[in-house]
Design a protein around this motif. Sequence first.
Motif, mmCIF file in Angstrom:
data_model
loop_
_atom_site.group_PDB
_atom_site.id
_atom_site.type_symbol
_atom_site.label_atom_id
_atom_site.label_comp_id
_atom_site.label_asym_id
_atom_site.label_seq_id
_atom_site.Cartn_x
_atom_site.Cartn_y
_atom_site.Cartn_z
ATOM 1 N N SER A 1 8.880 9.274 20.195
ATOM 2 C CA SER A 1 9.083 8.218 21.193
ATOM 3 C C SER A 1 8.147 8.380 22.388
ATOM 4 N N GLY A 2 7.448 9.525 22.473
ATOM 5 C CA GLY A 2 6.439 9.708 23.514
ATOM 6 C C GLY A 2 6.866 10.636 24.645
ATOM 7 N N ILE A 3 5.943 11.506 25.044
ATOM 8 C CA ILE A 3 6.170 12.429 26.164
ATOM 9 C C ILE A 3 5.410 11.914 27.377
ATOM 10 N N THR A 4 6.078 11.886 28.512
ATOM 11 C CA THR A 4 5.450 11.483 29.770
ATOM 12 C C THR A 4 5.589 12.622 30.781
ATOM 13 N N ALA A 5 4.809 12.517 31.871
ATOM 14 C CA ALA A 5 4.836 13.562 32.900
ATOM 15 C C ALA A 5 5.077 12.926 34.263
ATOM 16 N N VAL A 6 5.948 13.551 35.048
ATOM 17 C CA VAL A 6 6.254 13.093 36.408
ATOM 18 C C VAL A 6 6.065 14.268 37.352
ATOM 19 N N ARG A 7 5.269 14.060 38.416
ATOM 20 C CA ARG A 7 4.983 15.130 39.378
ATOM 21 C C ARG A 7 6.264 15.586 40.056
ATOM 22 N N LYS A 8 6.470 16.883 40.083
ATOM 23 C CA LYS A 8 7.630 17.437 40.764
ATOM 24 C C LYS A 8 7.344 17.563 42.254
ATOM 25 N N SER A 9 8.411 17.488 43.047
ATOM 26 C CA SER A 9 8.254 17.600 44.490
ATOM 27 C C SER A 9 7.810 19.006 44.857
ATOM 28 N N GLY A 10 7.219 19.108 46.045
ATOM 29 C CA GLY A 10 6.707 20.403 46.483
ATOM 30 C C GLY A 10 5.192 20.317 46.645
ATOM 31 N N VAL A 11 4.688 20.927 47.691
ATOM 32 C CA VAL A 11 3.254 20.877 47.985
ATOM 33 C C VAL A 11 2.654 22.255 47.785
ATOM 34 N N SER A 12 1.592 22.299 46.998
ATOM 35 C CA SER A 12 0.870 23.547 46.787
ATOM 36 C C SER A 12 -0.603 23.223 46.590
ATOM 37 N N GLU A 13 -1.475 23.932 47.285
ATOM 38 C CA GLU A 13 -2.899 23.720 47.132
ATOM 39 C C GLU A 13 -3.439 24.405 45.879
ATOM 40 N N GLU A 14 -2.665 25.326 45.339
ATOM 41 C CA GLU A 14 -3.162 26.119 44.224
ATOM 42 C C GLU A 14 -2.667 25.635 42.862
ATOM 43 N N SER A 15 -1.566 24.902 42.829
ATOM 44 C CA SER A 15 -1.024 24.467 41.546
ATOM 45 C C SER A 15 -0.203 23.198 41.721
ATOM 46 N N GLN A 16 -0.016 22.492 40.626
ATOM 47 C CA GLN A 16 0.830 21.311 40.594
ATOM 48 C C GLN A 16 1.707 21.397 39.343
ATOM 49 N N THR A 17 2.983 21.070 39.506
ATOM 50 C CA THR A 17 3.929 21.150 38.391
ATOM 51 C C THR A 17 4.473 19.764 38.079
ATOM 52 N N TYR A 18 4.578 19.468 36.797
ATOM 53 C CA TYR A 18 5.033 18.159 36.326
ATOM 54 C C TYR A 18 6.226 18.325 35.389
ATOM 55 N N SER A 19 7.161 17.431 35.539
ATOM 56 C CA SER A 19 8.304 17.381 34.622
ATOM 57 C C SER A 19 7.877 16.621 33.372
ATOM 58 N N LEU A 20 8.124 17.215 32.205
ATOM 59 C CA LEU A 20 7.817 16.560 30.935
ATOM 60 C C LEU A 20 9.086 15.889 30.427
ATOM 61 N N ARG A 21 8.969 14.610 30.079
ATOM 62 C CA ARG A 21 10.149 13.849 29.704
ATOM 63 C C ARG A 21 9.924 13.105 28.387
ATOM 64 N N CYS A 22 11.027 12.906 27.690
ATOM 65 C CA CYS A 22 11.000 12.162 26.434
ATOM 66 C C CYS A 22 12.301 11.377 26.327
ATOM 67 N N SER A 23 12.191 10.086 26.107
ATOM 68 C CA SER A 23 13.369 9.205 26.016
ATOM 69 C C SER A 23 14.242 9.307 27.261
ATOM 70 N N GLY A 24 13.600 9.437 28.425
ATOM 71 C CA GLY A 24 14.322 9.471 29.681
ATOM 72 C C GLY A 24 14.960 10.800 30.025
ATOM 73 N N ARG A 25 14.744 11.818 29.216
ATOM 74 C CA ARG A 25 15.383 13.111 29.445
ATOM 75 C C ARG A 25 14.307 14.189 29.614
ATOM 76 N N GLU A 26 14.544 15.095 30.566
ATOM 77 C CA GLU A 26 13.582 16.175 30.776
ATOM 78 C C GLU A 26 13.664 17.170 29.625
ATOM 79 N N ILE A 27 12.488 17.486 29.066
ATOM 80 C CA ILE A 27 12.434 18.433 27.954
ATOM 81 C C ILE A 27 11.601 19.661 28.294
ATOM 82 N N GLY A 28 11.052 19.702 29.514
ATOM 83 C CA GLY A 28 10.253 20.863 29.890
ATOM 84 C C GLY A 28 9.423 20.570 31.123
ATOM 85 N N ASP A 29 8.427 21.420 31.371
ATOM 86 C CA ASP A 29 7.511 21.202 32.487
ATOM 87 C C ASP A 29 6.161 21.835 32.178
ATOM 88 N N MET A 30 5.167 21.417 32.924
ATOM 89 C CA MET A 30 3.822 21.970 32.795
ATOM 90 C C MET A 30 3.241 22.202 34.177
#
Length: 388
Positions: A98-127
């Motif tokens: 059904s497809g994996i999408t990514a949504v930026r997680k809150s929090g500010v960092s100059e060195e890294s950015q973390t995204y919530s990985l979602r599928c069918s409206g449910r979080e399945i992990g992060d990157m």
Amino acid sequence: MAAMNKRRKGLLGKFVYTLILLAYMAAIAYVGLTWLTRIHDYAEQYEISRPARAVDAYLEEVNRELWNDGIARAVAAMPHEMQSDEEIKTFVQDKLRSGITAVRKSGVSEESQTYSLRCSGREIGDMTIVEDHSYQGKVDQSKMPWPLVRRFLPGILEWGITPWKLSEDHYDFTNLYNSVEITVPSTYSVSINGMPLGSEYIVEEGIHYDVYEKYYNDLPTLPTKVTYRFDNAIGTLTPEVRDEEGNIVEVDPAKGDYQFLKPIDPEIRGRLMELMEPFTERYLIFRSGATDSLTALNNLRPYIIPGSDIDNRAQAALDGLSWAHTSSVKITDYTFNTVLPLVNGFYVCYVTAVADTFTAGKGETTDVIDLSVIVYDDGYQPLAFMVN
């Protein structure tokens, strides 16, 4: 002659001037082209350096393959003792179609950015992505025009032109777990995907059969049921149930516990039917008090177990029956309804009788009487034990 020399000098001067002009224009063109190329390289490098580019590349690959090292690690860490690795992989991939999408997680960092990985409206992990400082780009800010840009437009070159790369990804598929629960006779066995469930999967035991509920006090050895529960099922798993002889049994919760009872042997059923009709007639005559109670009891005794519940209650009722006002009772109809097997040769026979009863002061009445009689069959001669 002097005029000719003067003319020649004029032409030479124009030629030299033209050459100088052309050289100057060529130099300007070269510098301009070089600077435009460097600006184009910077623009290109700036575009590559956007975090979304790394995220989109990751999503494009994982949605194409429906698998990567992060997913493989998550699946390997999931207990799935009743299913193979390949079964789990196929199931997870089907869910990810059904497809994996990514949504930026809150929090500010100059060195890294973390995204919530979602599928069918449910979080399945992060990157998480980080800047790739090992990357060697085309832009050298020590070369023109960048020193001028840095001098006259301070801050512009502070825009990062270092591309981003994947640092780590994590997946969690525990929400795919289902529980398999089934209640069966304690003598049955249950397996999933060919693997038997041991006693450690029994979450409840000693469960009464619904058809035996009112008989457990008198016959505590009646069979009971157990409930098996398996919590590490990924997807839908159907348990396989086998009886004591190893035959596969289809359990239908809508059928109740009658489905677990063995069919009555026709020979036994025949003996029970032969007992119940004369027993019913003599029992109802005794109970009515229409005749001499002791005579009625003696007529009943060939059909009951000596010292049984029926025998004891009948003897206790003799005195009271002598005061009965019933003059006569006649059985006009009789039906053997069904029989319920218990244990150790015990059965419950369900019968219905229609009796015309004449009582002094009331006249004649017609009654429909339902009896459930516990009978013991020793293999030769069944006898009644208890009436409910």
